[in-house]
Design a protein around this motif. Sequence first.
Motif, mmCIF file in Angstrom:
data_model
loop_
_atom_site.group_PDB
_atom_site.id
_atom_site.type_symbol
_atom_site.label_atom_id
_atom_site.label_comp_id
_atom_site.label_asym_id
_atom_site.label_seq_id
_atom_site.Cartn_x
_atom_site.Cartn_y
_atom_site.Cartn_z
ATOM 1 N N SER A 27 0.878 -1.164 0.000
ATOM 2 C CA SER A 27 0.000 0.000 0.000
ATOM 3 C C SER A 27 0.919 1.218 0.000
ATOM 4 C CB SER A 27 -0.859 -0.013 1.278
ATOM 5 O OG SER A 27 -1.209 1.296 1.659
ATOM 6 N N THR A 28 0.662 2.167 -0.878
ATOM 7 C CA THR A 28 1.528 3.364 -0.905
ATOM 8 C C THR A 28 1.451 4.088 0.443
ATOM 9 O OG1 THR A 28 -0.230 4.620 -1.971
ATOM 10 C CG2 THR A 28 1.473 3.714 -3.418
ATOM 11 N N ASN A 29 0.284 4.030 1.106
ATOM 12 C CA ASN A 29 0.197 4.661 2.430
ATOM 13 C C ASN A 29 1.149 3.974 3.408
ATOM 14 O OD1 ASN A 29 -1.840 6.471 1.669
ATOM 15 N ND2 ASN A 29 -2.838 6.281 3.660
ATOM 16 N N GLN A 51 -1.610 -2.384 -5.863
ATOM 17 C CA GLN A 51 -1.323 -2.575 -4.441
ATOM 18 C C GLN A 51 -1.878 -3.941 -4.024
ATOM 19 O OE1 GLN A 51 -1.631 1.636 -2.336
ATOM 20 N NE2 GLN A 51 -3.597 1.114 -3.201
ATOM 21 N N LYS A 53 -2.267 -4.677 -0.828
ATOM 22 C CA LYS A 53 -3.071 -4.427 0.384
ATOM 23 C C LYS A 53 -3.586 -3.000 0.390
ATOM 24 C CE LYS A 53 -0.875 -7.734 3.474
ATOM 25 N NZ LYS A 53 0.224 -7.867 4.429
ATOM 26 N N ARG A 57 -11.069 4.013 3.449
ATOM 27 C CA ARG A 57 -11.552 4.366 4.784
ATOM 28 C C ARG A 57 -12.280 3.189 5.391
ATOM 29 N NH1 ARG A 57 -15.718 7.550 4.643
ATOM 30 N NH2 ARG A 57 -15.670 8.031 6.848
ATOM 31 N N TRP A 62 -9.064 -1.376 -1.340
ATOM 32 C CA TRP A 62 -9.060 -0.435 -2.470
ATOM 33 C C TRP A 62 -8.262 -1.087 -3.596
ATOM 34 C CZ3 TRP A 62 -11.582 4.033 -3.498
ATOM 35 C CH2 TRP A 62 -11.171 4.754 -4.629
ATOM 36 N N THR A 71 -2.519 6.077 -8.291
ATOM 37 C CA THR A 71 -2.523 5.546 -6.929
ATOM 38 C C THR A 71 -1.265 6.073 -6.268
ATOM 39 O OG1 THR A 71 -3.600 3.556 -7.764
ATOM 40 C CG2 THR A 71 -2.506 3.375 -5.612
ATOM 41 N N PHE A 72 -1.414 6.992 -5.323
ATOM 42 C CA PHE A 72 -0.210 7.566 -4.726
ATOM 43 C C PHE A 72 -0.448 8.064 -3.311
ATOM 44 C CE2 PHE A 72 -1.104 12.197 -4.970
ATOM 45 C CZ PHE A 72 -2.141 12.230 -5.892
ATOM 46 N N SER A 73 0.668 8.259 -2.605
ATOM 47 C CA SER A 73 0.621 8.817 -1.248
ATOM 48 C C SER A 73 1.763 9.796 -1.094
ATOM 49 C CB SER A 73 0.780 7.720 -0.195
ATOM 50 O OG SER A 73 -0.205 6.723 -0.362
ATOM 51 N N LYS A 120 -18.515 7.777 -7.759
ATOM 52 C CA LYS A 120 -17.260 8.056 -7.061
ATOM 53 C C LYS A 120 -16.090 7.770 -7.993
ATOM 54 C CE LYS A 120 -14.520 6.585 -3.079
ATOM 55 N NZ LYS A 120 -14.552 6.024 -1.723
ATOM 56 N N GLY A 123 -10.925 8.528 -4.104
ATOM 57 C CA GLY A 123 -11.019 8.494 -2.640
ATOM 58 C C GLY A 123 -9.705 8.945 -2.032
ATOM 59 N N LEU A 125 -7.361 8.937 1.595
ATOM 60 C CA LEU A 125 -7.183 8.335 2.922
ATOM 61 C C LEU A 125 -6.018 9.030 3.615
ATOM 62 C CD1 LEU A 125 -7.939 6.030 4.927
ATOM 63 C CD2 LEU A 125 -6.171 4.661 3.826
ATOM 64 N N GLY A 136 -3.150 9.530 1.103
ATOM 65 C CA GLY A 136 -3.207 8.589 -0.013
ATOM 66 C C GLY A 136 -4.366 8.924 -0.926
ATOM 67 N N VAL A 137 -4.118 8.845 -2.227
ATOM 68 C CA VAL A 137 -5.142 9.197 -3.212
ATOM 69 C C VAL A 137 -5.301 8.046 -4.204
ATOM 70 C CG1 VAL A 137 -5.773 10.836 -5.037
ATOM 71 C CG2 VAL A 137 -4.515 11.646 -3.022
HETATM 72 C C1 BTN Z 1 -11.591 5.647 0.312
HETATM 73 O O1 BTN Z 1 -12.301 6.055 -0.597
HETATM 74 O O2 BTN Z 1 -12.039 4.917 1.198
HETATM 75 C C2 BTN Z 1 -10.133 6.061 0.334
HETATM 76 C C3 BTN Z 1 -9.354 5.340 -0.724
HETATM 77 C C4 BTN Z 1 -7.881 5.676 -0.677
HETATM 78 C C5 BTN Z 1 -7.091 4.771 -1.581
HETATM 79 C C6 BTN Z 1 -5.668 5.232 -1.698
HETATM 80 S S1 BTN Z 1 -4.845 4.460 -3.044
HETATM 81 C C7 BTN Z 1 -3.329 5.111 -2.502
HETATM 82 C C8 BTN Z 1 -3.321 4.977 -0.991
HETATM 83 N N1 BTN Z 1 -2.878 3.661 -0.599
HETATM 84 C C9 BTN Z 1 -3.810 2.965 0.030
HETATM 85 O O3 BTN Z 1 -3.692 1.806 0.482
HETATM 86 N N2 BTN Z 1 -4.943 3.684 0.097
HETATM 87 C C10 BTN Z 1 -4.774 4.999 -0.498
#
Ligand code: BTN
Length: 254
Positions: A27-29, A51, A53, A57, A62, A71-73, A120, A123, A125, A136-137
């Motif tokens: 996960s980038t986060n 990703q 994992k 939210r 995701w 997909t980035f953080s 949507k 998202g 996070l 994270g986007v």
């Molecule tokens: C949501 O809508 O619930 C939030 C989604 C956020 C997803 C992004 S993708 C990049 C970053 N890494 C993750 O694991 N999650 C965020």
Amino acid sequence: MNPEAITRLLTSRVLGRPVQCFQEVTSTNDLVLELARAGAPEGHVIFAETQTKGRGRLGRPWVSQSGMSLTFSFLIRPPWRDTSRFSLCAAVAIARVLQRFTRKNVGIKWPNDIYIDGKKVCGVLCESSNRAMVVGVGLNIFQKEEDFEPALTGKAGSLSMYSDETIDRVSLAASLLNELDAIYDTLPGAFDNLIAECESKSVLLGREVQVDMGSKQLSGRVVGMSTEGALQVRQLSGEKATIVSGEVTCLSHS
Ligand code: BTN
């Protein structure tokens, strides 16, 4: 995605120093949280195609398909501590950029989902570790209806569904980082104005909703957003509830 190509288009002061791009990560986060715990300076951005994992939210999965999304953080170390207000501001920055790219009305569903035409498309996070904040986007770009899992049919959309022009992921990535950086630069002074902009872009304003706060549910009409970024709901009893965290479902159409 080529990190140098993104960096060349950056006008940012903080975000994008450096930019890293990977094919697959957990996960980038998580990666950026690890950097934060290791003491990395703010500005670091990590992109990934997929990703294993990826999370959203409330612990939801995701999914990002290679080549289809952004997909980035990124890591910031603000002198203020306000994850929930910053995540609303991040949603405002993203909505502004997507509006420019699609010329469509882009809305924000509290707390930080970005919507176009009732679907949507993105998202956000926001997570924190000590004084560091990781944002994270996940942005859907090229998916067609059939690319989304069945549970998301009719609920998820992608930018290409709303834009006739070719979308260049590199320039979109740079525009997002530039706008997020510009907004970050104005904080904390601009928090109130940005929350007001978030309210004006809200897809929930005036709608009948049900709010699930885990241990408690309530329903009513959304009447606004507090300067702290909480959702304000007028219940049938007339009482106004201030929601700081929860899942909102619309009961009425706009
Ligand atoms: C949501 O809508 O619930 C939030 C989604 C956020 C997803 C992004 S993708 C990049 C970053 N890494 C993750 O694991 N999650 C965020």
